[in-house]
Write an enzyme that holds these catalytic residues in place. Structure first.
Site, PDB file in Angstrom:
ATOM      1  N   GLY A  77       0.783  -1.113   0.017  1.00  0.00           N
ATOM      2  CA  GLY A  77       0.351   0.089   0.099  1.00  0.00           C
ATOM      3  C   GLY A  77       1.002   1.607  -0.201  1.00  0.00           C
ATOM      4  O   GLY A  77       2.251   1.099   0.466  1.00  0.00           O
ATOM      5  N   GLY A  79       0.423   5.797   0.970  1.00  0.00           N
ATOM      6  CA  GLY A  79      -0.319   6.162   1.777  1.00  0.00           C
ATOM      7  C   GLY A  79       0.524   7.981   1.265  1.00  0.00           C
ATOM      8  O   GLY A  79       0.696   8.137   0.226  1.00  0.00           O
ATOM      9  N   ASN A  80      -0.177   9.401   2.028  1.00  0.00           N
ATOM     10  CA  ASN A  80       0.061  10.428   1.834  1.00  0.00           C
ATOM     11  C   ASN A  80       1.546  10.296   1.504  1.00  0.00           C
ATOM     12  O   ASN A  80       2.353  10.978   0.056  1.00  0.00           O
ATOM     13  CB  ASN A  80      -0.567  11.146   2.541  1.00  0.00           C
ATOM     14  CG  ASN A  80      -1.320  11.900   2.164  1.00  0.00           C
ATOM     15  OD1 ASN A  80      -0.981  12.005   0.654  1.00  0.00           O
ATOM     16  ND2 ASN A  80      -2.399  11.974   2.828  1.00  0.00           N
ATOM     17  N   VAL A  84       4.203   1.246   2.083  1.00  0.00           N
ATOM     18  CA  VAL A  84       4.133  -0.424   2.890  1.00  0.00           C
ATOM     19  C   VAL A  84       4.604  -1.236   2.193  1.00  0.00           C
ATOM     20  O   VAL A  84       3.726  -1.766   1.690  1.00  0.00           O
ATOM     21  CB  VAL A  84       2.943   0.130   4.002  1.00  0.00           C
ATOM     22  CG1 VAL A  84       2.729  -1.042   4.587  1.00  0.00           C
ATOM     23  CG2 VAL A  84       2.495   1.254   4.372  1.00  0.00           C
ATOM     24  N   LYS A  99       6.827   0.290   7.454  1.00  0.00           N
ATOM     25  CA  LYS A  99       6.128   1.071   6.623  1.00  0.00           C
ATOM     26  C   LYS A  99       7.492   2.530   7.062  1.00  0.00           C
ATOM     27  O   LYS A  99       8.257   2.428   7.312  1.00  0.00           O
ATOM     28  CB  LYS A  99       5.223   1.724   8.083  1.00  0.00           C
ATOM     29  CG  LYS A  99       4.445   2.489   7.046  1.00  0.00           C
ATOM     30  CD  LYS A  99       3.008   3.538   7.714  1.00  0.00           C
ATOM     31  CE  LYS A  99       3.157   4.663   7.538  1.00  0.00           C
ATOM     32  NZ  LYS A  99       1.252   5.222   7.803  1.00  0.00           N
ATOM     33  N   ASP A 192      -6.614  10.171  13.669  1.00  0.00           N
ATOM     34  CA  ASP A 192      -6.229   9.870  12.711  1.00  0.00           C
ATOM     35  C   ASP A 192      -6.856   8.590  12.380  1.00  0.00           C
ATOM     36  O   ASP A 192      -6.802   7.696  11.330  1.00  0.00           O
ATOM     37  CB  ASP A 192      -4.239   9.869  11.851  1.00  0.00           C
ATOM     38  CG  ASP A 192      -5.024   9.980  10.371  1.00  0.00           C
ATOM     39  OD1 ASP A 192      -5.958  10.698   9.653  1.00  0.00           O
ATOM     40  OD2 ASP A 192      -3.761   9.883   9.615  1.00  0.00           O
TER      41      ASP A 192
HETATM   42  P1  ATP Z   1      -2.463   8.177   4.750  1.00  0.00           P
HETATM   43  O1  ATP Z   1      -1.118   8.602   4.485  1.00  0.00           O
HETATM   44  O2  ATP Z   1      -3.366   9.239   4.363  1.00  0.00           O
HETATM   45  O3  ATP Z   1      -2.355   7.924   5.873  1.00  0.00           O
HETATM   46  P2  ATP Z   1      -3.138   5.470   4.736  1.00  0.00           P
HETATM   47  O4  ATP Z   1      -3.516   4.799   6.284  1.00  0.00           O
HETATM   48  O5  ATP Z   1      -3.494   4.779   3.784  1.00  0.00           O
HETATM   49  O6  ATP Z   1      -3.508   6.812   4.152  1.00  0.00           O
HETATM   50  P3  ATP Z   1      -0.145   3.966   4.970  1.00  0.00           P
HETATM   51  O7  ATP Z   1      -0.553   3.751   6.550  1.00  0.00           O
HETATM   52  O8  ATP Z   1       1.273   4.354   4.695  1.00  0.00           O
HETATM   53  O9  ATP Z   1      -1.718   4.820   4.422  1.00  0.00           O
HETATM   54  O10 ATP Z   1      -1.069   2.426   4.143  1.00  0.00           O
HETATM   55  C1  ATP Z   1      -1.104   2.245   2.700  1.00  0.00           C
HETATM   56  C2  ATP Z   1      -1.813   1.200   3.011  1.00  0.00           C
HETATM   57  O11 ATP Z   1      -0.936   0.457   3.171  1.00  0.00           O
HETATM   58  C3  ATP Z   1      -3.143   1.016   3.715  1.00  0.00           C
HETATM   59  O12 ATP Z   1      -4.702   1.453   3.405  1.00  0.00           O
HETATM   60  C4  ATP Z   1      -3.196  -0.928   3.900  1.00  0.00           C
HETATM   61  O13 ATP Z   1      -3.921  -1.301   2.631  1.00  0.00           O
HETATM   62  C5  ATP Z   1      -1.606  -0.975   4.163  1.00  0.00           C
HETATM   63  N1  ATP Z   1      -1.160  -1.477   5.307  1.00  0.00           N
HETATM   64  C6  ATP Z   1      -0.605  -0.344   6.192  1.00  0.00           C
HETATM   65  N2  ATP Z   1      -0.055  -0.872   7.588  1.00  0.00           N
HETATM   66  C7  ATP Z   1      -0.288  -2.233   6.852  1.00  0.00           C
HETATM   67  C8  ATP Z   1      -0.003  -3.548   7.857  1.00  0.00           C
HETATM   68  N3  ATP Z   1       0.552  -3.678   9.022  1.00  0.00           N
HETATM   69  N4  ATP Z   1      -0.517  -4.602   7.612  1.00  0.00           N
HETATM   70  C9  ATP Z   1      -1.091  -4.730   5.926  1.00  0.00           C
HETATM   71  N5  ATP Z   1      -1.230  -3.232   5.597  1.00  0.00           N
HETATM   72  C10 ATP Z   1      -1.017  -2.365   6.265  1.00  0.00           C
HETATM   73 MG    MG Z   2      -2.672   4.508   7.846  1.00  0.00          MG
END
Ligand code: ATP
Ligand code: MG
Length: 347
Positions: A77, A79-80, A84, A99, A192
């Site tokens: 995944g 995010g902003n 990950v 992450k 958040d």
């Molecule tokens: P933002 O950056 O706006 O907070 P976000 O929460 O989607 O957005 P991340 O926290 O970087 O951003 O996570 C991105 C994606 O990675 C998540 O939507 C999820 O699908 C996946 N992900 C995050 N943490 C885990 C984890 N511990 N295990 C499995 N997948 C994860």
């Molecule tokens: Mg997140």
């Protein structure tokens, strides 16, 4: 012996790392794995990797992990500000999520992030994603997290569009257990809470992730502060810049549940189909307009009143995690429902 158990009195005195024959098998953290045998400075553990529910071999307090000990498997995944990845620990075979947030943050923010991550490492809540270790190196923060193989509630919503209320009640019960622990045991506000920060695994467990850290990053680095999305789930008292407490997470929870139930973000833009023009327009709506409600023709009175208890604009009128745990909506929910759904939707 029961799988994953520490052999009680068995201690090995390991040769010093300069004995090259052994050193090549050891990580810098001093862990060695051969078949079902795990050796480190604490002794020997018999483990079975064939059992998917084997208890973690690595404990957050071990403080032994090194980035070099992980192999990247795939990106799970983005995010902003971060990415990950699913990674595998070379010596135990255990999977984690890594992450990485590429960002230069100032010293106070770094201290605050380290503090929040340490709080997570210090004791564990069953419905909060475990943070094993964090590193700050060359402008990047890397966090080793428990891997949640079902992805996030946001990912899930893309597949199912909306979630029936009795499933939501089961999800909510677990989220509330996590929130209760964050609020009452660790004394921290998540700040958040949103669908992408609620993660699911194959056992049907729902866990909260990213507390504190993302919010600190967003507020200190200027990153994404003006993007729509940053404020979507933010309580009115936070938007107006007033003091806020644990109950601002309950506001976010109410919006998340409503979004999952209806399949739509609860605040619709003034021009249907056009989206929010600016973040300020959305913020004004949250602060000035009455809170959203669950449509009473589509949902049970219990569900509607649960949402109402969460999205009270004045935090004094809003329920706490403790009060919501006793709500009738959650008394008869079947938590094992989630495991069944996961087995259908996630490979
Ligand atoms: P933002 O950056 O706006 O907070 P976000 O929460 O989607 O957005 P991340 O926290 O970087 O951003 O996570 C991105 C994606 O990675 C998540 O939507 C999820 O699908 C996946 N992900 C995050 N943490 C885990 C984890 N511990 N295990 C499995 N997948 C994860
Ligand atoms: Mg997140």
């Amino acid at each position: 012996m029961k799988k994953g158990n520490l052999a009680p009195n068995l201690k090995l005195s390991l040769p010093s790392p300069d004995e090259t024959s052994l050193a090549k098998f050891l990580t810098e953290s001093g862990t060695f794995m051969d078949g079902d045998l795990l050796v480190n400075r604490d002794g020997v553990r018999i483990v079975s990797q064939s059992q998917s529910d084997t208890p973690p071999l690595i404990h957050p307090s071990d403080n032994q992990l090194m980035l070099a000990d992980f192999d990247a498997i795939k990106v799970v995944g983005k995010g902003n500000g971060g990415i990950v990845r699913l990674v595998q620990h070379k010596w135990t075979g255990q999977f984690f999520a890594l992450k990485m947030i590429q960002m230069n943050v100032d010293e106070p923010a770094r201290r605050q992030i380290t503090k929040e991550l340490k709080i997570n490492q210090s004791s564990q809540c069953s419905n909060v994603v475990v943070c094993y270790q964090s590193f700050y190196d060359n402008g990047a923060i890397s966090i080793i997290l428990e891997y949640m193989d079902g992805g996030s509630l946001a990912d899930f919503l893309k597949t199912v569009r909306s979630v029936p209320e009795h499933y939501l009640a089961a999800i909510c019960k677990q989220v509330l257990k996590g929130l209760w622990c964050l609020h009452h045991e660790k004394h921290i506000i998540h700040r958040d809470l949103k669908p992408s920060n609620l993660l699911i695994n194959h056992r049907g467990e729902v866990k909260i992730t990213d507390f504190g850290v993302s919010a600190i990053l967003a507020s200190t680095s200027g990153l994404a502060n003006t993007q729509i999305g940053t404020y979507n789930y933010m309580s009115p008292e936070r938007i107006i810049g007033g003091s806020y407490g644990y109950k601002s997470d309950i506001w976010s929870l109410g919006l998340v549940l409503l979004e999952c139930a209806t399949g739509q973000f609860p605040y619709s833009p003034p021009q249907p189909g056009e989206g929010w023009v600016s973040v300020y327009e959305l913020m004004e709506t949250v602060v000035d307009q009455p809170p959203p409600q669950a449509p009473s023709d589509k949902f049970s009175p219990q569900f509607c009143s649960f949402i109402e208890a969460c999205v009270q604009k004045d935090p004094k009128d809003r329920a706490s995690a403790n009060e919501l745990m006793r709500d009738p909506l959650l008394q008869h929910c079947i938590e094992s429902l989630i495991a069944r759904v996961v087995s259908v939707y996630f490979k």
